[in-house]
Design a protein around this motif. Structure first.
Motif, PDB file in Angstrom:
ATOM      1  N   LEU A  98      -6.219  20.274  -2.531  1.00 19.42           N
ATOM      2  CA  LEU A  98      -5.902  19.433  -3.682  1.00 19.42           C
ATOM      3  C   LEU A  98      -4.879  20.152  -4.548  1.00 19.42           C
ATOM      4  CD1 LEU A  98      -6.627  16.814  -5.253  1.00 19.42           C
ATOM      5  CD2 LEU A  98      -8.317  18.182  -6.496  1.00 19.42           C
ATOM      6  N   VAL A  99      -3.682  19.586  -4.673  1.00 23.71           N
ATOM      7  CA  VAL A  99      -2.597  20.262  -5.389  1.00 23.71           C
ATOM      8  C   VAL A  99      -2.111  19.470  -6.607  1.00 23.71           C
ATOM      9  CG1 VAL A  99      -1.809  21.567  -3.375  1.00 23.71           C
ATOM     10  CG2 VAL A  99      -0.872  19.274  -3.825  1.00 23.71           C
ATOM     11  N   GLY A 100      -2.670  18.308  -6.834  1.00 28.51           N
ATOM     12  CA  GLY A 100      -2.260  17.527  -7.997  1.00 28.51           C
ATOM     13  C   GLY A 100      -3.018  16.222  -8.049  1.00 28.51           C
ATOM     14  N   GLY A 101      -2.949  15.595  -9.217  1.00 25.93           N
ATOM     15  CA  GLY A 101      -3.614  14.306  -9.351  1.00 25.93           C
ATOM     16  C   GLY A 101      -3.701  13.876 -10.792  1.00 25.93           C
ATOM     17  N   LEU A 102      -4.370  12.761 -10.992  1.00 26.42           N
ATOM     18  CA  LEU A 102      -4.569  12.222 -12.334  1.00 26.42           C
ATOM     19  C   LEU A 102      -5.874  11.440 -12.347  1.00 26.42           C
ATOM     20  CD1 LEU A 102      -3.928   8.922 -12.115  1.00 26.42           C
ATOM     21  CD2 LEU A 102      -1.573   9.755 -12.023  1.00 26.42           C
ATOM     22  N   CYS A 126      -7.357  19.113 -14.179  1.00 25.81           N
ATOM     23  CA  CYS A 126      -6.708  18.752 -15.445  1.00 25.81           C
ATOM     24  C   CYS A 126      -7.161  19.674 -16.577  1.00 25.81           C
ATOM     25  CB  CYS A 126      -7.022  17.302 -15.791  1.00 25.81           C
ATOM     26  SG  CYS A 126      -6.238  16.079 -14.697  1.00 25.81           S
ATOM     27  N   ALA A 127      -8.376  20.186 -16.494  1.00 24.17           N
ATOM     28  CA  ALA A 127      -8.914  21.041 -17.557  1.00 24.17           C
ATOM     29  C   ALA A 127      -8.487  22.496 -17.412  1.00 24.17           C
ATOM     30  CB  ALA A 127     -10.434  20.961 -17.576  1.00 24.17           C
ATOM     31  N   SER A 128      -7.989  22.882 -16.236  1.00 22.62           N
ATOM     32  CA  SER A 128      -7.631  24.283 -15.999  1.00 22.62           C
ATOM     33  C   SER A 128      -6.364  24.660 -16.754  1.00 22.62           C
ATOM     34  CB  SER A 128      -7.425  24.532 -14.499  1.00 22.62           C
ATOM     35  OG  SER A 128      -8.609  24.286 -13.779  1.00 22.62           O
ATOM     36  N   PRO A 129      -6.295  25.892 -17.275  1.00 30.95           N
ATOM     37  CA  PRO A 129      -5.077  26.349 -17.954  1.00 30.95           C
ATOM     38  C   PRO A 129      -3.877  26.320 -17.010  1.00 30.95           C
ATOM     39  CG  PRO A 129      -6.909  27.839 -18.394  1.00 30.95           C
ATOM     40  CD  PRO A 129      -7.359  26.914 -17.292  1.00 30.95           C
ATOM     41  N   ALA A 130      -2.725  26.031 -17.570  1.00 30.60           N
ATOM     42  CA  ALA A 130      -1.475  26.005 -16.812  1.00 30.60           C
ATOM     43  C   ALA A 130      -0.365  26.456 -17.739  1.00 30.60           C
ATOM     44  CB  ALA A 130      -1.211  24.600 -16.271  1.00 30.60           C
ATOM     45  N   GLU A 144      -5.698   9.288 -18.625  1.00 25.44           N
ATOM     46  CA  GLU A 144      -6.272  10.395 -19.386  1.00 25.44           C
ATOM     47  C   GLU A 144      -5.497  11.698 -19.228  1.00 25.44           C
ATOM     48  OE1 GLU A 144      -8.717  10.687 -21.619  1.00 25.44           O
ATOM     49  OE2 GLU A 144      -8.763   8.507 -21.637  1.00 25.44           O
ATOM     50  N   SER A 145      -5.328  12.162 -18.018  1.00 23.37           N
ATOM     51  CA  SER A 145      -4.672  13.456 -17.829  1.00 23.37           C
ATOM     52  C   SER A 145      -4.204  13.576 -16.387  1.00 23.37           C
ATOM     53  CB  SER A 145      -5.645  14.595 -18.165  1.00 23.37           C
ATOM     54  OG  SER A 145      -4.980  15.846 -18.156  1.00 23.37           O
ATOM     55  N   MET A 146      -3.278  14.502 -16.159  1.00 24.86           N
ATOM     56  CA  MET A 146      -2.803  14.786 -14.811  1.00 24.86           C
ATOM     57  C   MET A 146      -2.544  16.281 -14.684  1.00 24.86           C
ATOM     58  SD  MET A 146       1.142  13.379 -14.872  1.00 24.86           S
ATOM     59  CE  MET A 146       0.618  11.673 -14.994  1.00 24.86           C
ATOM     60  N   PHE A 147      -2.509  16.750 -13.450  1.00 31.93           N
ATOM     61  CA  PHE A 147      -2.214  18.165 -13.217  1.00 31.93           C
ATOM     62  C   PHE A 147      -1.425  18.300 -11.929  1.00 31.93           C
ATOM     63  CE2 PHE A 147      -5.634  17.767 -10.243  1.00 31.93           C
ATOM     64  CZ  PHE A 147      -5.492  18.796  -9.325  1.00 31.93           C
ATOM     65  N   SER A 148      -0.741  19.422 -11.811  1.00 27.49           N
ATOM     66  CA  SER A 148       0.060  19.683 -10.625  1.00 27.49           C
ATOM     67  C   SER A 148       0.098  21.179 -10.353  1.00 27.49           C
ATOM     68  CB  SER A 148       1.486  19.144 -10.815  1.00 27.49           C
ATOM     69  OG  SER A 148       2.242  19.300  -9.635  1.00 27.49           O
ATOM     70  N   ARG A 149      -0.208  21.556  -9.136  1.00 30.51           N
ATOM     71  CA  ARG A 149      -0.094  22.951  -8.700  1.00 30.51           C
ATOM     72  C   ARG A 149       1.102  23.148  -7.772  1.00 30.51           C
ATOM     73  NH1 ARG A 149      -6.338  22.599  -7.436  1.00 30.51           N
ATOM     74  NH2 ARG A 149      -7.202  23.103  -9.486  1.00 30.51           N
ATOM     75  N   VAL A 150       1.713  22.037  -7.361  1.00 30.33           N
ATOM     76  CA  VAL A 150       2.890  22.047  -6.495  1.00 30.33           C
ATOM     77  C   VAL A 150       3.879  21.044  -7.081  1.00 30.33           C
ATOM     78  CG1 VAL A 150       3.762  21.488  -4.194  1.00 30.33           C
ATOM     79  CG2 VAL A 150       1.591  22.690  -4.428  1.00 30.33           C
ATOM     80  N   SER A 151       5.147  21.374  -7.029  1.00 29.82           N
ATOM     81  CA  SER A 151       6.178  20.495  -7.593  1.00 29.82           C
ATOM     82  C   SER A 151       6.038  19.062  -7.085  1.00 29.82           C
ATOM     83  CB  SER A 151       7.562  21.050  -7.237  1.00 29.82           C
ATOM     84  OG  SER A 151       8.584  20.223  -7.741  1.00 29.82           O
ATOM     85  N   ASP A 152       6.086  18.122  -8.008  1.00 31.16           N
ATOM     86  CA  ASP A 152       6.082  16.684  -7.746  1.00 31.16           C
ATOM     87  C   ASP A 152       4.709  16.109  -7.424  1.00 31.16           C
ATOM     88  OD1 ASP A 152       8.787  16.363  -8.220  1.00 31.16           O
ATOM     89  OD2 ASP A 152       9.350  16.554  -6.112  1.00 31.16           O
ATOM     90  N   ALA A 153       3.668  16.915  -7.322  1.00 35.93           N
ATOM     91  CA  ALA A 153       2.361  16.385  -6.921  1.00 35.93           C
ATOM     92  C   ALA A 153       1.831  15.365  -7.924  1.00 35.93           C
ATOM     93  CB  ALA A 153       1.359  17.522  -6.727  1.00 35.93           C
ATOM     94  N   SER A 154       1.857  15.708  -9.216  1.00 37.20           N
ATOM     95  CA  SER A 154       1.334  14.767 -10.210  1.00 37.20           C
ATOM     96  C   SER A 154       2.251  13.555 -10.341  1.00 37.20           C
ATOM     97  CB  SER A 154       1.161  15.457 -11.562  1.00 37.20           C
ATOM     98  OG  SER A 154       2.404  15.916 -12.069  1.00 37.20           O
ATOM     99  N   LYS A 155       3.548  13.745 -10.146  1.00 40.99           N
ATOM    100  CA  LYS A 155       4.484  12.623 -10.225  1.00 40.99           C
ATOM    101  C   LYS A 155       4.239  11.626  -9.097  1.00 40.99           C
ATOM    102  CE  LYS A 155       8.154  15.427 -12.352  1.00 40.99           C
ATOM    103  NZ  LYS A 155       9.522  15.971 -12.151  1.00 40.99           N
ATOM    104  N   VAL A 156       3.975  12.132  -7.902  1.00 41.02           N
ATOM    105  CA  VAL A 156       3.677  11.242  -6.779  1.00 41.02           C
ATOM    106  C   VAL A 156       2.369  10.496  -7.041  1.00 41.02           C
ATOM    107  CG1 VAL A 156       3.041  11.180  -4.332  1.00 41.02           C
ATOM    108  CG2 VAL A 156       5.023  12.518  -5.078  1.00 41.02           C
ATOM    109  N   ALA A 157       1.396  11.181  -7.635  1.00 46.96           N
ATOM    110  CA  ALA A 157       0.139  10.517  -7.991  1.00 46.96           C
ATOM    111  C   ALA A 157       0.401   9.378  -8.971  1.00 46.96           C
ATOM    112  CB  ALA A 157      -0.844  11.521  -8.577  1.00 46.96           C
ATOM    113  N   LEU A 158       1.292   9.610  -9.938  1.00 43.31           N
ATOM    114  CA  LEU A 158       1.628   8.570 -10.912  1.00 43.31           C
ATOM    115  C   LEU A 158       2.305   7.384 -10.234  1.00 43.31           C
ATOM    116  CD1 LEU A 158       1.840   7.566 -13.840  1.00 43.31           C
ATOM    117  CD2 LEU A 158       3.998   8.837 -14.029  1.00 43.31           C
ATOM    118  N   VAL A 159       3.218   7.647  -9.318  1.00 40.14           N
ATOM    119  CA  VAL A 159       3.896   6.571  -8.592  1.00 40.14           C
ATOM    120  C   VAL A 159       2.865   5.722  -7.851  1.00 40.14           C
ATOM    121  CG1 VAL A 159       5.482   6.060  -6.698  1.00 40.14           C
ATOM    122  CG2 VAL A 159       6.066   7.824  -8.367  1.00 40.14           C
ATOM    123  N   HIS A 160       1.933   6.362  -7.182  1.00 42.88           N
ATOM    124  CA  HIS A 160       0.903   5.626  -6.446  1.00 42.88           C
ATOM    125  C   HIS A 160      -0.003   4.854  -7.397  1.00 42.88           C
ATOM    126  CE1 HIS A 160       0.973   6.631  -2.066  1.00 42.88           C
ATOM    127  NE2 HIS A 160       1.884   7.482  -2.508  1.00 42.88           N
TER     128      HIS A 160
END
Length: 211
Positions: A114-118, A74-78, A130-146
């Motif tokens: 690890l390609v995404g999370g929150l 989450c802290a890494s630049p994107a 607090e924050s979420m990140f994604s390195r692959v499409s939909d990764a952070s969104k799937v984390a949010l759904v879960h």
């Protein structure tokens, strides 16, 4: 850790409706926005395509397996986020909260990476996102759904997103007056701990189908 920035201090701040972000001078700025962003757990909107992705098994989804790595992600630049509000102080405090059983992460892995999370903080019946990140499409969104499925199964009544955004609005996110938020927060904080680490996969799948 500097005096006044203990994990206990942070929990008290959250219980009062405050949250920190790193300032440019390396310190912390505190926020208590009005209106306040929330994601209603009983009004979460799950697009059909994302439901299929979340149920497809494409990502290996876990919780609390590597909280520090999620924070670093989450802290890494994107793209579109060249700076971060997560500094060393925040990283250390939230890792301490995780060790104490209050900080939690949802992780998405693809082929073991690890390609995404929150991450966020659970206190009583409220989850402070607090924050979420994604390195692959939909990764952070799937984390949010879960996360939402897990919170609903656990009986949480409040998912705090701090600010409202257009992105969160697509999932039903909204902003409410601070006074209403504080009333909901007071009720949620008074509840016993609701976070459940071990929820059977079939229960999570069923809850996702019902979103």
């Amino acid at each position: 850790m500097p005096e006044g920035l203990s994990p206990e201090f942070m929990l008290a701040a959250y219980a009062a409706g405050l949250f920190p972000m790193a300032s440019e001078d390396g310190g912390l700025d505190w926020y208590d926005p009005d209106p306040r962003g929330i994601l209603p757990l009983d009004g979460f909107h799950l697009p059909r395509r994302l439901r299929r992705t979340a149920l497809s098994g494409r990502f290996e989804v876990s919780v609390d397996r590597d909280f520090p790595a999620v924070m670093r992600g989450c802290a890494s630049p994107a793209p579109g986020r060249e700076t971060t509000w997560i500094n060393g102080q925040i990283y250390r405090i939230f890792c301490a909260l995780h060790d104490m059983g209050f900080g939690h992460s949802v992780e998405c892995r693809l082929d073991g990476d690890l390609v995404g999370g929150l991450y966020g903080v659970a206190l009583g019946g409220v989850f402070f996102g607090e924050s979420m990140f994604s390195r692959v499409s939909d990764a952070s969104k799937v984390a949010l759904v879960h996360l939402v499925a897990r919170l609903r199964l656990g009986g949480f009544i409040l998912l705090d997103t701090q600010f409202g955004t257009d992105h969160l609005a697509t999932f039903g996110g909204t902003e409410i007056p601070a006074a209403r938020y504080k009333a909901l927060l007071e009720r949620a904080i008074a509840m016993p701990p609701r976070w459940q680490a071990d929820i059977p996969p079939d229960m999570l799948e069923s809850e996702i189908r019902n979103l």
